[in-house]
Design a protein around this motif. Structure first.
Motif, PDB file in Angstrom:
ATOM      1  N   THR A 258       0.798  -1.239   0.000  1.00 57.94           N
ATOM      2  CA  THR A 258       0.000   0.000   0.000  1.00 57.94           C
ATOM      3  C   THR A 258       0.822   1.276   0.000  1.00 57.94           C
ATOM      4  O   THR A 258       0.424   2.263  -0.580  1.00 57.94           O
ATOM      5  CB  THR A 258      -0.918   0.090   1.236  1.00 57.94           C
ATOM      6  OG1 THR A 258      -0.226  -0.463   2.325  1.00 57.94           O
ATOM      7  CG2 THR A 258      -2.207  -0.612   1.022  1.00 57.94           C
TER       8      THR A 258
ATOM      9  N   ASP B 224      -8.576   7.164  10.933  1.00 57.31           N
ATOM     10  CA  ASP B 224      -8.523   6.661  12.299  1.00 57.31           C
ATOM     11  C   ASP B 224      -7.199   5.963  12.612  1.00 57.31           C
ATOM     12  O   ASP B 224      -7.120   4.749  12.579  1.00 57.31           O
ATOM     13  CB  ASP B 224      -9.696   5.700  12.516  1.00 57.31           C
ATOM     14  CG  ASP B 224     -10.053   5.600  13.977  1.00 57.31           C
ATOM     15  OD1 ASP B 224      -9.366   6.240  14.788  1.00 57.31           O
ATOM     16  OD2 ASP B 224     -11.008   4.889  14.309  1.00 57.31           O
TER      17      ASP B 224
ATOM     18  N   HIS C  13     -11.342   5.033   3.197  1.00 60.24           N
ATOM     19  CA  HIS C  13     -12.783   5.283   3.175  1.00 60.24           C
ATOM     20  C   HIS C  13     -13.171   5.878   1.828  1.00 60.24           C
ATOM     21  O   HIS C  13     -12.526   6.806   1.361  1.00 60.24           O
ATOM     22  CB  HIS C  13     -13.139   6.257   4.291  1.00 60.24           C
ATOM     23  CG  HIS C  13     -14.602   6.399   4.545  1.00 60.24           C
ATOM     24  ND1 HIS C  13     -15.352   5.372   5.039  1.00 60.24           N
ATOM     25  CD2 HIS C  13     -15.452   7.423   4.363  1.00 60.24           C
ATOM     26  CE1 HIS C  13     -16.604   5.772   5.156  1.00 60.24           C
ATOM     27  NE2 HIS C  13     -16.690   7.021   4.753  1.00 60.24           N
ATOM     28  N   SER C  14     -14.226   5.353   1.202  1.00 63.90           N
ATOM     29  CA  SER C  14     -14.540   5.875  -0.124  1.00 63.90           C
ATOM     30  C   SER C  14     -15.945   6.412  -0.236  1.00 63.90           C
ATOM     31  O   SER C  14     -16.290   7.027  -1.227  1.00 63.90           O
ATOM     32  CB  SER C  14     -14.310   4.797  -1.183  1.00 63.90           C
ATOM     33  OG  SER C  14     -15.210   3.746  -0.974  1.00 63.90           O
ATOM     34  N   ASP C  15     -16.776   6.218   0.763  1.00 61.70           N
ATOM     35  CA  ASP C  15     -18.129   6.749   0.646  1.00 61.70           C
ATOM     36  C   ASP C  15     -18.318   7.934   1.582  1.00 61.70           C
ATOM     37  O   ASP C  15     -18.634   7.765   2.752  1.00 61.70           O
ATOM     38  CB  ASP C  15     -19.151   5.667   0.949  1.00 61.70           C
ATOM     39  CG  ASP C  15     -20.511   6.077   0.448  1.00 61.70           C
ATOM     40  OD1 ASP C  15     -20.830   5.718  -0.679  1.00 61.70           O
ATOM     41  OD2 ASP C  15     -21.218   6.803   1.166  1.00 61.70           O
ATOM     42  N   TRP C  16     -18.121   9.128   1.041  1.00 60.97           N
ATOM     43  CA  TRP C  16     -18.092  10.325   1.883  1.00 60.97           C
ATOM     44  C   TRP C  16     -19.404  11.070   1.877  1.00 60.97           C
ATOM     45  O   TRP C  16     -19.484  12.183   2.405  1.00 60.97           O
ATOM     46  CB  TRP C  16     -16.984  11.256   1.390  1.00 60.97           C
ATOM     47  CG  TRP C  16     -15.634  10.742   1.686  1.00 60.97           C
ATOM     48  CD1 TRP C  16     -14.849   9.983   0.867  1.00 60.97           C
ATOM     49  CD2 TRP C  16     -14.874  10.920   2.876  1.00 60.97           C
ATOM     50  NE1 TRP C  16     -13.668   9.683   1.482  1.00 60.97           N
ATOM     51  CE2 TRP C  16     -13.659  10.248   2.712  1.00 60.97           C
ATOM     52  CE3 TRP C  16     -15.118  11.598   4.072  1.00 60.97           C
ATOM     53  CZ2 TRP C  16     -12.679  10.227   3.700  1.00 60.97           C
ATOM     54  CZ3 TRP C  16     -14.151  11.573   5.055  1.00 60.97           C
ATOM     55  CH2 TRP C  16     -12.955  10.895   4.867  1.00 60.97           C
TER      56      TRP C  16
ATOM     57  N   PRO D 265     -11.753  10.474  -3.170  1.00 62.81           N
ATOM     58  CA  PRO D 265     -13.213  10.483  -3.113  1.00 62.81           C
ATOM     59  C   PRO D 265     -13.759  11.595  -2.230  1.00 62.81           C
ATOM     60  O   PRO D 265     -14.839  12.110  -2.495  1.00 62.81           O
ATOM     61  CB  PRO D 265     -13.573   9.109  -2.534  1.00 62.81           C
ATOM     62  CG  PRO D 265     -12.323   8.402  -2.263  1.00 62.81           C
ATOM     63  CD  PRO D 265     -11.180   9.174  -2.780  1.00 62.81           C
TER      64      PRO D 265
ATOM     65  N   TYR E 101     -13.806  10.784  12.541  1.00 61.05           N
ATOM     66  CA  TYR E 101     -12.775   9.839  12.078  1.00 61.05           C
ATOM     67  C   TYR E 101     -13.379   8.836  11.099  1.00 61.05           C
ATOM     68  O   TYR E 101     -14.528   8.426  11.253  1.00 61.05           O
ATOM     69  CB  TYR E 101     -12.157   9.098  13.248  1.00 61.05           C
ATOM     70  CG  TYR E 101     -11.317   9.984  14.110  1.00 61.05           C
ATOM     71  CD1 TYR E 101     -10.082  10.418  13.668  1.00 61.05           C
ATOM     72  CD2 TYR E 101     -11.773  10.410  15.353  1.00 61.05           C
ATOM     73  CE1 TYR E 101      -9.313  11.258  14.436  1.00 61.05           C
ATOM     74  CE2 TYR E 101     -11.008  11.252  16.136  1.00 61.05           C
ATOM     75  CZ  TYR E 101      -9.779  11.671  15.679  1.00 61.05           C
ATOM     76  OH  TYR E 101      -9.024  12.509  16.433  1.00 61.05           O
ATOM     77  N   THR E 102     -12.599   8.451  10.115  1.00 62.97           N
ATOM     78  CA  THR E 102     -13.060   7.474   9.141  1.00 62.97           C
ATOM     79  C   THR E 102     -11.997   6.393   8.995  1.00 62.97           C
ATOM     80  O   THR E 102     -10.826   6.640   9.269  1.00 62.97           O
ATOM     81  CB  THR E 102     -13.249   8.140   7.770  1.00 62.97           C
ATOM     82  OG1 THR E 102     -12.183   9.040   7.576  1.00 62.97           O
ATOM     83  CG2 THR E 102     -14.550   8.876   7.696  1.00 62.97           C
ATOM     84  N   PRO E 103     -12.418   5.184   8.559  1.00 63.74           N
ATOM     85  CA  PRO E 103     -11.410   4.122   8.411  1.00 63.74           C
ATOM     86  C   PRO E 103     -10.465   4.398   7.236  1.00 63.74           C
ATOM     87  O   PRO E 103     -10.763   5.229   6.376  1.00 63.74           O
ATOM     88  CB  PRO E 103     -12.254   2.884   8.143  1.00 63.74           C
ATOM     89  CG  PRO E 103     -13.639   3.329   7.899  1.00 63.74           C
ATOM     90  CD  PRO E 103     -13.777   4.727   8.337  1.00 63.74           C
TER      91      PRO E 103
ATOM     92  N   ASP F  39      -5.106   7.595   0.093  1.00 62.57           N
ATOM     93  CA  ASP F  39      -6.099   7.328  -0.938  1.00 62.57           C
ATOM     94  C   ASP F  39      -7.473   7.901  -0.653  1.00 62.57           C
ATOM     95  O   ASP F  39      -8.220   8.202  -1.565  1.00 62.57           O
ATOM     96  CB  ASP F  39      -6.271   5.813  -1.088  1.00 62.57           C
ATOM     97  CG  ASP F  39      -5.119   5.215  -1.838  1.00 62.57           C
ATOM     98  OD1 ASP F  39      -4.165   5.963  -2.095  1.00 62.57           O
ATOM     99  OD2 ASP F  39      -5.182   4.022  -2.164  1.00 62.57           O
ATOM    100  N   ALA F  40      -7.840   8.007   0.617  1.00 59.32           N
ATOM    101  CA  ALA F  40      -9.200   8.421   0.949  1.00 59.32           C
ATOM    102  C   ALA F  40      -9.475   9.858   0.522  1.00 59.32           C
ATOM    103  O   ALA F  40     -10.624  10.267   0.430  1.00 59.32           O
ATOM    104  CB  ALA F  40      -9.430   8.272   2.448  1.00 59.32           C
TER     105      ALA F  40
ATOM    106  N   ILE G 181     -20.846  12.220   5.351  1.00 58.41           N
ATOM    107  CA  ILE G 181     -19.947  13.085   6.111  1.00 58.41           C
ATOM    108  C   ILE G 181     -19.873  14.464   5.466  1.00 58.41           C
ATOM    109  O   ILE G 181     -19.957  15.488   6.147  1.00 58.41           O
ATOM    110  CB  ILE G 181     -18.559  12.426   6.220  1.00 58.41           C
ATOM    111  CG1 ILE G 181     -18.667  11.203   7.123  1.00 58.41           C
ATOM    112  CG2 ILE G 181     -17.538  13.397   6.776  1.00 58.41           C
ATOM    113  CD1 ILE G 181     -17.536  10.259   7.032  1.00 58.41           C
TER     114      ILE G 181
END
Lengths: 427, 532
Positions: A39, A170, A204-207, A237, A199-201, A233-234, A210
């Protein structure tokens, strides 16, 4: 006659073999510890190339202490325990004089015990959460007071922001940074209800929800800004969603600490124009050193489109400092270099001087830039002078009284000024 | 005769004086534009807007778009057009072509957010006299909460000459808002009346403040009533919005899982490389865009069959090369396909570099469909939702109406019997796996529009895909669609309450509990074959 030719040939061969053997012993090895797969390869591969370029450049100038530098590249494959193994391999087996590497905090924490045990040197080039000062690590990236705090100051004083969204991925860097920022904002009189923390994992791709929450939070009539420690990467999106829900930078600016030129080169930047980032270097900075560096980078990587970014500058500074310190000490012995490097000043790429502080952090200017449609930043604000890196934040209750200095007589990375004790623990 | 001549002369003189004056203001503005300070540039923008020059709007718009530069050697303001790695420059006033120069010879007129807001206001105030009614309407609507006293004055004047009803309403709203906070009591009451049902968030927050703080009881009561009225609408639209968010997340989950529903659900192959097949589809989109850089909108449509083909071929190669030797040995299949997924990831890293690739979003997929100022549906999500339904429909027809579908169902129910009836089961296996992989590739095209196209794209979706298929009931296409959509909606309704991290965990726990209770998922396959 024939025999003679044969003899000469053999002698020549032997001679050249000996010479190459002599040369092999006469190099200084430099370790490069960056993930080339997995990654983190997305960010770290560039830093490996930067190191190769810097070493090649130094060799063209005649090497160091009359010897050539030899890079030793290993691939820890984005695997944190493997970082420690590879570090051990570099120090014990390859006998490198210094190592340049790591990106994530967790990889640094993983190699730290190895560097301390074997007493070698690591240069760490990425902005991080602070709360650490090791005898064996030199932190050439920004500490929170060299990135997060000035960015918040800018938003508060120049843009007039009254409500704050602290959004992060997170893990340890965003959590610590947001803790510092929250304490700082409350200290400046911002009320609890005007701070939203989210906080997001990872990845995360579905924003949608939020971003819609941020929109609602920001529609109260008071100027709102997002301070983003969203990692890697997050971000793509996230910014796409901002653009699609038509939140423009004039309404709710987002200031990011992990989005640089490299990340932007993978995104369609049109919807992002005007959002902010805080760094210590931008590729667009007008300085002679920077022009020269960019030119060298392009000819080394053979691609005119490749960009430069902040961690690359950190490696540039770290490498120059190490070279100066080795020259000053006259040896690559880690102990001597650790003593010699404190106080060494080298030019950075923004037209100033970077100095190594006794707490193993360096001085940096802080720049705030706005994203332009070509993926570059336009500097809109910068600190008037250099900001020295602070290892232990003044805004966290646990670390307020702690002070780090690796100069005699203190020689401690974790000295409590209240109890006058050195805990001996570095992290 | 002479008189007319004189008149013409006078008019001409007058006109040239005006144009001379506006030219002078522009020149003054141009000098300021080359300064570094943003205050100077702000002054320059005001001058350009005031000059009323024919090219004012074009100048302001190109500053906003970042097309206005100045030449470093003589500080001349120029428009610039990209031409390969160089810039073709045109004089900003005369628009005559000047030169073709390198990037470092000119400097862009940089702006910041404050200037961007000023530019937009200046452009929209110039647009107030635009002949197109839609442009005028947009410009007026954008002014609520931003218009200052002079702008309100201007709008008041406009009221007399404007004939479009919607624009007149919008103008009254802007004017009403300008006196809402600090007008006289009568003005405030009128304003509240005029702003009844206005969903602009600025209106709501000002009304809310008014309802709490103002002295006059009458005004306070009216404001509170208006707030209540608006808030009930806000709640309603909030629900609709969350529902749409859920459906759109669900459609992405379903789209990613639907290929797996075939390979895992129908064939029983645990394919850990499914995510990488999605990734290959996304990279195909990137390559198609590289091949046709001038038709981004079309490239997405071309990508759909291309991605299907590429992923299907890779899938068939995996099936023929590895999986067919491992039928009936799920553990080995799992390990082998996991290995393949790593190989594919690293292959992409070697070919395309580990950096993310940028896939452009076509014009018709960006932005949002604004239903009112509270509810807007983003186009990319809307299209992906429709696309998911379409893919599902096509796949459903293939499985139910074609001979391939019949063969697939026959082999999956009873392989030995199907072979006895003369079905080439090996060929069917390869085709089925190819179909499932191809659908994964198509999902990749959709995902390239909302997330990163990088080597790790597949990993992010593999767990979710398995979750959806298992929850929906293995071997059931309807189950996959329903379970994808319901998991999406569930997640989105949980998210505002619990936060994104906890919502994800809760959904997983709920699925585990559900599977404990009903091990075969939502829609279990019935019949003797399924019992084995």
């Amino acid at each position: 006659m024939k025999l003679k030719t044969f003899k000469v040939a053999t002698m020549a061969l032997a001679c050249s073999a000996m010479m190459s053997a002599a040369q092999a012993a006469d190099t200084i090895k430099v370790g490069v510890l960056h993930s080339l797969s997995g990654t983190m390869a997305i960010s770290e591969t560039t830093l490996k190339d930067t190191m190769l370029m810097l070493i090649e450049d130094q060799n063209k100038k005649g090497g160091l202490l009359g010897k050539k530098l030899e890079p030793v590249v290993v691939d820890p494959a984005s695997n944190w325990p493997l970082f420690a193994e590879k570090a051990r391999e570099l120090i014990s087996k390859e006998k490198v004089a210094a190592t340049f590497g790591c990106w994530t905090s967790v990889s640094r924490k993983s190699v730290l015990p190895v560097f301390e045990e074997l007493d070698s040197i690591l240069f760490y080039p990425v902005q991080y959460e602070g709360e650490e000062s090791s005898k064996n690590v030199f932190y050439t990236g920004a500490a929170p007071n060299q990135q997060a705090i000035p960015a918040v100051d800018y938003l508060m004083n120049e843009v007039g922001v009254k409500r704050w969204v602290l959004a992060g991925t997170d893990y340890v860097y965003p959590r610590t940074t947001n803790k510092i920022l929250e304490a700082y904002l409350k200290g400046k009189g911002v009320a609890e209800k005007d701070i939203m923390i989210n906080y997001t994992p990872f990845g995360h791709s579905d924003w949608q929800s939020i971003v819609s929450d941020i929109k609602k939070f920001g529609s109260s009539g008071m100027k709102t800004a997002v301070v983003s420690t969203i990692n890697g990467d997050a971000n793509v999106p996230f910014y796409k969603e901002l653009g699609n829900q038509s939140i423009s930078a004039e309404d709710i600016p987002v200031v990011a600490f992990s989005v640089g030129e490299e990340e932007l080169s993978g995104i369609d930047t049109k919807p992002l124009v005007g959002h902010l980032a805080a760094w210590n270097y931008f590729m667009s900075v007008d300085a002679a050193e920077n022009d020269e560096f960019i030119e060298k980078w392009h000819s080394f990587i053979k691609d005119e489109k490749r960009v430069t970014n902040d961690p690359m500058e950190a490696h540039y500074i770290g490498f120059k400092m190490w070279v100066e310190a080795v020259k000053k000490a006259g040896t690559t012995d880690p102990e001597a270099v650790q003593q010699a490097i404190i106080g060494v000043s080298v030019p950075n790429l923004t037209g100033g001087l970077a100095t190594m502080m006794p707490n193993h952090h360096i001085t940096k200017p802080v720049l705030i830039g706005e994203i332009q449609d070509d993926g570059q930043f336009e500097t809109v604000w910068q600190t008037s002078g250099m900001v020295p890196g602070d290892a232990w934040s003044d805004f966290l209750p646990g670390s307020k009284d702690i002070y780090a200095s690796w100069r005699a007589p203190l020689n401690c990375g974790n000295y409590n000024v209240k109890t006058s004790k050195c805990s001996g623990q570095n992290f | 005769m002479i008189k007319t001549k004189l008149l013409t002369l006078a008019v001409f003189c007058f006109w040239s004086v005006i144009s001379h004056a506006s030219n002078e203001t522009l020149e003054q503005a141009f000098n300021l534009l080359t300064e570094r300070s943003f205050d100077d540039k702000s002054q320059a923008i005001k001058l350009i807007a005031e000059s009323n020059h024919v090219s004012s709007v074009k100048l302001l718009e190109s500053i906003l778009a970042g097309d206005l530069y100045y030449r470093k050697k003589d500080k001349r303001i120029v428009y610039a057009q990209k031409e390969e790695s160089k810039l073709r420059i045109f004089d900003a006033l005369t628009e005559e072509e000047l030169d073709l120069v390198g990037k470092r010879k000119v400097k862009k007129i940089g702006i910041n957010n404050r200037l961007r807001a000023e530019l937009k206001l200046a452009i929209s105030s110039l647009a107030l006299t635009h002949p197109d009614a839609e442009v005028r309407l947009k410009s007026v609507e954008g002014m609520i909460g931003k218009a200052d006293a002079t702008m309100v004055e201007k709008l008041n004047g406009m009221k007399a000459i404007e004939s479009d009803r919607r624009i007149l309403e919008a103008i009254s709203a802007v004017i009403a808002f300008s006196v809402l906070a600090d007008g006289t009591r009568e003005q405030q009451l009128d304003a509240i009346e005029a702003l009844q049902g206005n969903l602009n968030p600025a209106v709501l927050s000002t009304l809310r403040q008014l309802g709490e703080t103002t002295e006059s009881v009458e005004v306070r009561r009216a404001a509170q009533k208006a707030v209540k009225n608006i808030e009930s609408q806000v709640d309603l639209y909030g629900y609709i919005e969350t529902l749409f968010f859920g459906l759109s997340l669900g459609s992405i989950l379903a789209l990613a899982a639907i290929g797996l529903a075939i390979t895992f659900g129908v064939m029983g192959v645990i394919n850990m490389a499914h995510g990488e097949l999605i990734m290959i589809g996304a990279y195909t989109t990137y390559v198609v865009q590289l091949i046709m850089p001038n038709a981004i909108g079309l490239s997405i449509l071309v990508s759909i069959p291309a991605a299907f083909l590429v992923s299907a071929l890779v899938g068939i190669a995996i099936e023929r090369g590895v999986i067919r030797f491992l039928y009936g040995r799920p553990l080995e299949t799992l390990l082998a396909t996991f290995g393949i997924s790593l190989v594919l990831q690293q292959a992409v890293r070697s070919i395309f570099s580990p950096l993310n690739r940028s896939v452009e979003t076509p014009q018709w997929m960006s932005g949002s469909l604004e239903i009112n100022s509270l509810l807007s549906i983003t186009y990319n999500r809307l299209y992906i939702f429709l696309f998911c339904l379409m893919v599902f429909l096509v796949l459903y027809l293939v499985m139910k109406k074609t001979s391939l579908g019949l063969n697939v169902r026959a082999v999956s129910q009873n392989r030995a019997m199907a072979r006895a009836m003369g079905i080439k089961s090996e060929w069917v296996d390869a085709m089925t796996f190819g179909l499932g992989s191809g659908i994964a590739g198509v999902a990749g095209v959709a995902l390239s529009q909302i997330t990163n196209v990088g080597p790790n794209l597949g990993q992010a979706y593999i767990v979710d895909s398995f979750m959806v298929v298992v929850f929906g009931g293995v071997g059931n296409l309807w189950g996959t669609l329903i379970s994808g959509l319901s998991l999406g909606v569930l997640g989105k309704f949980l998210e505002p309450v619990t936060g994104a991290v906890l919502a994800k965990i809760l959904v997983l726990i709920l699925i585990i509990l559900f599977i404990q209770k009903r091990p075969r998922g939502l829609f279990p396959q019935k019949g003797r074959a399924a019992e084995q």
